[in-house]
Motif scaffolding. Structure first.
Motif, PDB file in Angstrom:
ATOM      1  N   UNK A 273      12.106   0.573   3.207  1.00  0.00           N
ATOM      2  CA  UNK A 273      13.072  -0.457   3.593  1.00  0.00           C
ATOM      3  C   UNK A 273      12.802  -1.764   2.847  1.00  0.00           C
ATOM      4  N   UNK A 274      11.531  -2.105   2.685  1.00  0.00           N
ATOM      5  CA  UNK A 274      11.183  -3.309   1.933  1.00  0.00           C
ATOM      6  C   UNK A 274      11.602  -3.159   0.477  1.00  0.00           C
ATOM      7  N   UNK A 275      11.323  -2.001  -0.097  1.00  0.00           N
ATOM      8  CA  UNK A 275      11.712  -1.739  -1.487  1.00  0.00           C
ATOM      9  C   UNK A 275      13.221  -1.869  -1.659  1.00  0.00           C
ATOM     10  N   UNK A 276      13.979  -1.305  -0.721  1.00  0.00           N
ATOM     11  CA  UNK A 276      15.440  -1.383  -0.798  1.00  0.00           C
ATOM     12  C   UNK A 276      15.918  -2.831  -0.697  1.00  0.00           C
ATOM     13  N   UNK A 277      15.244  -3.629   0.140  1.00  0.00           N
ATOM     14  CA  UNK A 277      15.620  -5.038   0.285  1.00  0.00           C
ATOM     15  C   UNK A 277      15.368  -5.796  -1.018  1.00  0.00           C
ATOM     16  N   UNK A 278      14.224  -5.539  -1.635  1.00  0.00           N
ATOM     17  CA  UNK A 278      13.946  -6.142  -2.940  1.00  0.00           C
ATOM     18  C   UNK A 278      14.991  -5.726  -3.973  1.00  0.00           C
ATOM     19  N   UNK A 303       3.789   0.459  -4.504  1.00  0.00           N
ATOM     20  CA  UNK A 303       3.839  -0.851  -5.157  1.00  0.00           C
ATOM     21  C   UNK A 303       5.311  -1.221  -5.356  1.00  0.00           C
ATOM     22  N   UNK A 304       5.548  -2.519  -5.565  1.00  0.00           N
ATOM     23  CA  UNK A 304       6.872  -2.928  -6.022  1.00  0.00           C
ATOM     24  C   UNK A 304       6.705  -3.715  -7.324  1.00  0.00           C
ATOM     25  N   UNK A 305       6.602  -2.998  -8.452  1.00  0.00           N
ATOM     26  CA  UNK A 305       6.450  -3.677  -9.742  1.00  0.00           C
ATOM     27  C   UNK A 305       7.803  -4.079 -10.314  1.00  0.00           C
ATOM     28  N   UNK A 306       7.822  -5.203 -11.005  1.00  0.00           N
ATOM     29  CA  UNK A 306       8.995  -5.616 -11.783  1.00  0.00           C
ATOM     30  C   UNK A 306       8.511  -6.015 -13.165  1.00  0.00           C
ATOM     31  N   UNK A 307       9.436  -5.968 -14.116  1.00  0.00           N
ATOM     32  CA  UNK A 307       9.165  -6.508 -15.444  1.00  0.00           C
ATOM     33  C   UNK A 307       9.884  -7.845 -15.584  1.00  0.00           C
ATOM     34  N   UNK A 308       9.141  -8.862 -15.996  1.00  0.00           N
ATOM     35  CA  UNK A 308       9.702 -10.188 -16.212  1.00  0.00           C
ATOM     36  C   UNK A 308       9.961 -10.299 -17.718  1.00  0.00           C
TER      37      UNK A 308
END
Length: 388
Positions: A273-278, A303-308
């Motif tokens: 649910x947190x991942x979906x919110x992100x 994890x919730x990784x992003x690329x900047x």
């Protein structure tokens, strides 16, 4: 009462998860702590048994429960994930050169060094940060003995392609599945691939035994060998098959794992649910690129990784510092690359270009995600990204 009867008598807690609505600072990850009252009967049983380690009843129970929950044939509990990797490599007698990823926690390469093998770093794929099968094939020499891929951030490697390369060149495959508890691909556990897979049950992981880990074996004979290696090399009480280490999990940790297992479906659902919110909040944010599941994959949202990317106003490093300055403890997993660390940067493979791994290492940022995280905390982190 037997341990099983005692545990069956403990009533479930409702609701199963109590979210911590506000914390300062907000950690990037945090262990789920079940109600202390539910742990006490386990401790009382351990005190009554006076059996603290050496494959006690809770240890045996947790091995069986995890085999059933994960859908794996044979599982051996180990004292931690790094020791699990070391034992797996020892069990397969791995030496020579081993192809692995530079984009991981340093324990992946340390385990190779500890068995006398030489890590050979290969570039990763853009989409999932995992070892490139094409890169693996290009790096194979007459000294190559094995492949040690990592299911990075819990996203499965291309196990079919890696398996085909290994079969052609007669190489062993040991998967570092530290992040991949409960992850499935095409309806079955990702832990069933390769010659062996190892998992971490560290406090930072989705499923925890405080410290701990496991090795997944394809058959009973291999499990028996691993069980000997985690117990100094003993066969039975007195017969020594060879020198090894003490890699056993104790009863207090096994009991904690059994209690964690009661909540694991709720823990992963909350993480999802947190991942979906992100994902929803970041979908239109220029320069912020979350990762997505590839194919028929069931993730654990470890994890919730992003690329900047260059489209964003500031670098990943600057954004990380801005988040941390307001108590949102984002982390740059995995920067720097292992191949750029002391002890590894002098290896020939560390001096290769590795363009994808280096680009992602510059861009990577992991945002907080754990079962205790509130929606308000997620929104606050997103708000910082939106204002940066």
């Amino acid at each position: 009462m037997t341990p099983r009867e005692l545990l069956a008598a403990i009533p479930p807690v409702s609701p199963p998860l109590t979210l911590v609505q506000e914390q300062w600072p907000t950690p990037v990850t945090q262990p789920f702590m079940p109600p202390l009252a539910e742990y006490m009967p386990y401790l009382q049983t351990i005190w009554a048994n006076r059996w603290l380690t050496n494959s006690g009843p809770f240890h045996q129970e947790l091995e069986r429960a995890l085999e059933q929950h994960l859908g794996v044939p044979h599982l051996s509990l180990i004292s931690n994930g790094t020791t699990a990797l070391w034992i797996a490599l020892q069990a397969l007698r791995i030496g020579g050169e081993v192809i692995t990823t530079p984009f991981s926690f340093v324990a992946t390469a340390h385990a190779l060094r500890l068995v006398g093998a030489t890590p050979v770093f290969v570039d990763i794929d853009e989409a999932d940060c995992n070892l490139s099968p094409q890169g693996i094939e290009a790096a194979i020499t007459e000294r190559t003995t094995a492949i040690l891929p990592v299911h990075c951030f819990g996203h499965p490697c291309d196990v079919k392609a890696i398996g085909e390369v290994a079969d052609i060149h007669d190489l062993k495959v040991i998967y570092d599945a530290a992040h991949a508890f409960g992850v499935q691909a095409d309806g079955s556990s990702i832990l069933c691939h390769g010659d062996l897979s190892t998992v971490s049950f560290h406090a930072t992981k989705v499923f925890s035994t405080i410290e701990g880990g496991a090795i997944i074996s394809p058959d009973a004979r291999t499990k028996a060998k691993i069980d000997r290696l985690r117990n100094f090399g003993f066969v039975g009480d007195m017969t020594l098959a060879g020198a090894s280490i003490n890699g056993k999990l104790n009863e207090l940790q096994a009991a904690f794992g059994l209690l964690q297992l009661r909540y694991i479906d709720d823990i992963i659902a909350r993480r999802a649910a947190i991942s979906a919110r992100y994902h929803s909040a970041l979908a239109e944010m220029a320069g912020i690129m979350p990762f997505h599941a590839i194919g028929a994959t069931t993730l654990n949202h470890a994890y919730f990784p992003v690329r900047v990317t260059e489209e964003y106003a500031v670098s990943s490093d600057t954004l990380c510092r801005e988040l941390q300055s307001v108590g949102i403890m984002a982390r740059r997993y995995f920067h720097p690359l292992i191949c750029d660390m002391p002890g590894y940067r002098d290896l020939p493979s560390a001096r290769q270009a590795l363009p994808v791994a280096r680009r992602i290492a510059r861009q990577i940022l992991c945002l907080p995600i754990h079962a205790n995280l509130s929606d308000e905390q997620v929104d606050r982190a997103v708000g910082i990204l939106a204002r940066a």
